[in-house]
Design a protein around this motif. Sequence first.
Motif, PDB file in Angstrom:
ATOM      1  N   TYR A   1      90.248  61.595  20.018  1.00 24.88           N
ATOM      2  CA  TYR A   1      89.037  61.168  20.280  1.00 24.88           C
ATOM      3  C   TYR A   1      88.386  61.963  21.435  1.00 24.88           C
ATOM      4  O   TYR A   1      89.100  62.060  22.710  1.00 24.88           O
ATOM      5  N   PHE A   2      87.582  62.740  21.420  1.00 22.73           N
ATOM      6  CA  PHE A   2      86.571  63.363  22.608  1.00 22.73           C
ATOM      7  C   PHE A   2      85.450  62.718  22.885  1.00 22.73           C
ATOM      8  O   PHE A   2      84.664  62.184  22.246  1.00 22.73           O
ATOM      9  N   CYS A   3      84.890  63.032  24.378  1.00 20.02           N
ATOM     10  CA  CYS A   3      83.558  62.788  24.761  1.00 20.02           C
ATOM     11  C   CYS A   3      82.963  63.992  25.011  1.00 20.02           C
ATOM     12  O   CYS A   3      83.821  64.888  25.542  1.00 20.02           O
ATOM     13  N   ALA A   4      81.684  63.905  24.918  1.00 24.42           N
ATOM     14  CA  ALA A   4      80.891  65.276  25.583  1.00 24.42           C
ATOM     15  C   ALA A   4      79.568  64.908  25.864  1.00 24.42           C
ATOM     16  O   ALA A   4      79.030  63.776  25.572  1.00 24.42           O
ATOM     17  N   ARG A   5      78.718  65.849  26.358  1.00 26.04           N
ATOM     18  CA  ARG A   5      77.399  65.636  26.964  1.00 26.04           C
ATOM     19  C   ARG A   5      76.620  66.399  26.320  1.00 26.04           C
ATOM     20  O   ARG A   5      76.757  67.502  25.867  1.00 26.04           O
ATOM     21  N   ASN A   6      75.364  65.803  26.182  1.00 24.32           N
ATOM     22  CA  ASN A   6      74.250  66.368  25.311  1.00 24.32           C
ATOM     23  C   ASN A   6      73.007  66.257  26.419  1.00 24.32           C
ATOM     24  O   ASN A   6      72.488  65.269  26.490  1.00 24.32           O
ATOM     25  N   ARG A   7      72.421  67.290  26.681  1.00 27.82           N
ATOM     26  CA  ARG A   7      71.411  67.363  27.561  1.00 27.82           C
ATOM     27  C   ARG A   7      69.969  67.944  26.874  1.00 27.82           C
ATOM     28  O   ARG A   7      69.044  67.787  27.633  1.00 27.82           O
ATOM     29  N   PHE A   8      70.262  67.706  25.684  1.00 26.80           N
ATOM     30  CA  PHE A   8      69.140  68.255  24.806  1.00 26.80           C
ATOM     31  C   PHE A   8      68.308  66.981  24.180  1.00 26.80           C
ATOM     32  O   PHE A   8      68.850  66.018  24.112  1.00 26.80           O
ATOM     33  N   VAL A   9      67.211  67.377  23.812  1.00 28.83           N
ATOM     34  CA  VAL A   9      66.158  66.118  22.889  1.00 28.83           C
ATOM     35  C   VAL A   9      67.038  65.866  21.845  1.00 28.83           C
ATOM     36  O   VAL A   9      67.114  64.502  21.785  1.00 28.83           O
ATOM     37  N   LEU A  10      67.342  66.669  21.022  1.00 26.80           N
ATOM     38  CA  LEU A  10      67.841  66.157  19.779  1.00 26.80           C
ATOM     39  C   LEU A  10      69.304  66.032  19.659  1.00 26.80           C
ATOM     40  O   LEU A  10      70.152  66.778  20.382  1.00 26.80           O
ATOM     41  N   ASP A  11      69.794  64.861  19.027  1.00 31.26           N
ATOM     42  CA  ASP A  11      71.145  64.154  19.018  1.00 31.26           C
ATOM     43  C   ASP A  11      71.993  65.097  17.828  1.00 31.26           C
ATOM     44  O   ASP A  11      72.365  64.509  16.967  1.00 31.26           O
ATOM     45  N   TYR A  12      71.941  66.510  17.948  1.00 31.53           N
ATOM     46  CA  TYR A  12      72.676  67.309  17.132  1.00 31.53           C
ATOM     47  C   TYR A  12      73.996  67.610  17.586  1.00 31.53           C
ATOM     48  O   TYR A  12      74.095  67.744  18.754  1.00 31.53           O
ATOM     49  N   ASP A  13      75.052  67.483  16.722  1.00 29.81           N
ATOM     50  CA  ASP A  13      76.367  67.384  17.131  1.00 29.81           C
ATOM     51  C   ASP A  13      76.760  68.876  18.004  1.00 29.81           C
ATOM     52  O   ASP A  13      77.390  69.138  18.904  1.00 29.81           O
ATOM     53  N   ASN A  14      76.077  69.979  17.425  1.00 35.96           N
ATOM     54  CA  ASN A  14      76.108  71.374  18.131  1.00 35.96           C
ATOM     55  C   ASN A  14      75.256  71.351  19.389  1.00 35.96           C
ATOM     56  O   ASN A  14      75.533  72.357  20.096  1.00 35.96           O
ATOM     57  N   ASN A  15      74.715  70.378  19.872  1.00 37.44           N
ATOM     58  CA  ASN A  15      74.039  70.358  21.276  1.00 37.44           C
ATOM     59  C   ASN A  15      74.858  69.693  22.365  1.00 37.44           C
ATOM     60  O   ASN A  15      74.589  69.894  23.455  1.00 37.44           O
ATOM     61  N   TYR A  16      76.084  69.324  21.925  1.00 38.57           N
ATOM     62  CA  TYR A  16      77.025  68.661  22.782  1.00 38.57           C
ATOM     63  C   TYR A  16      77.969  69.771  23.321  1.00 38.57           C
ATOM     64  O   TYR A  16      78.212  70.778  22.864  1.00 38.57           O
ATOM     65  N   GLU A  17      78.232  69.666  24.773  1.00 35.26           N
ATOM     66  CA  GLU A  17      78.842  70.449  25.679  1.00 35.26           C
ATOM     67  C   GLU A  17      79.740  69.681  26.629  1.00 35.26           C
ATOM     68  O   GLU A  17      79.723  68.642  26.567  1.00 35.26           O
TER      69      GLU A  17
END
Length: 122
Positions: A94-110
């Motif tokens: 299990y991983f956590c990551a941050r999304n600073r973009f508007v859309l909650d797309y998986d590829n937006n996580y970093e």
Amino acid sequence: QVQLTESGGGLVQAGGSLRLSCAASYRTASSDRIGWFRRGPGKEREFVGSIRWTGADIRYGTFVEGRFTISIDNAKNTVYLQMTGLKPEDTAIYFCARNRFVLDYDNNYENWGQGTQVTVSS
């Protein structure tokens, strides 16, 4: 940049519970999302759920079916994933990551953490 550290994984019997933690080195923008993902053995990465730092706009993956709950402790800059009714198929890193973009797309996580292993025995 922000560092995320997961903890709380372990071995649990089917039907049991675990609480995972995702600690951020600092609180990022309130609009940012913190997401939980998992990768089971031989499986693709899967979205588990996400939450904004404000505690609003919580989303869950379709497989969750009410078994998992995401919450935030702002004083500790920590996001929790409470898992109940665990099944062997929940076995994964299990991983956590941050999304600073508007859309909650998986590829937006970093800013991915290193992950924590959850193993559910039958």
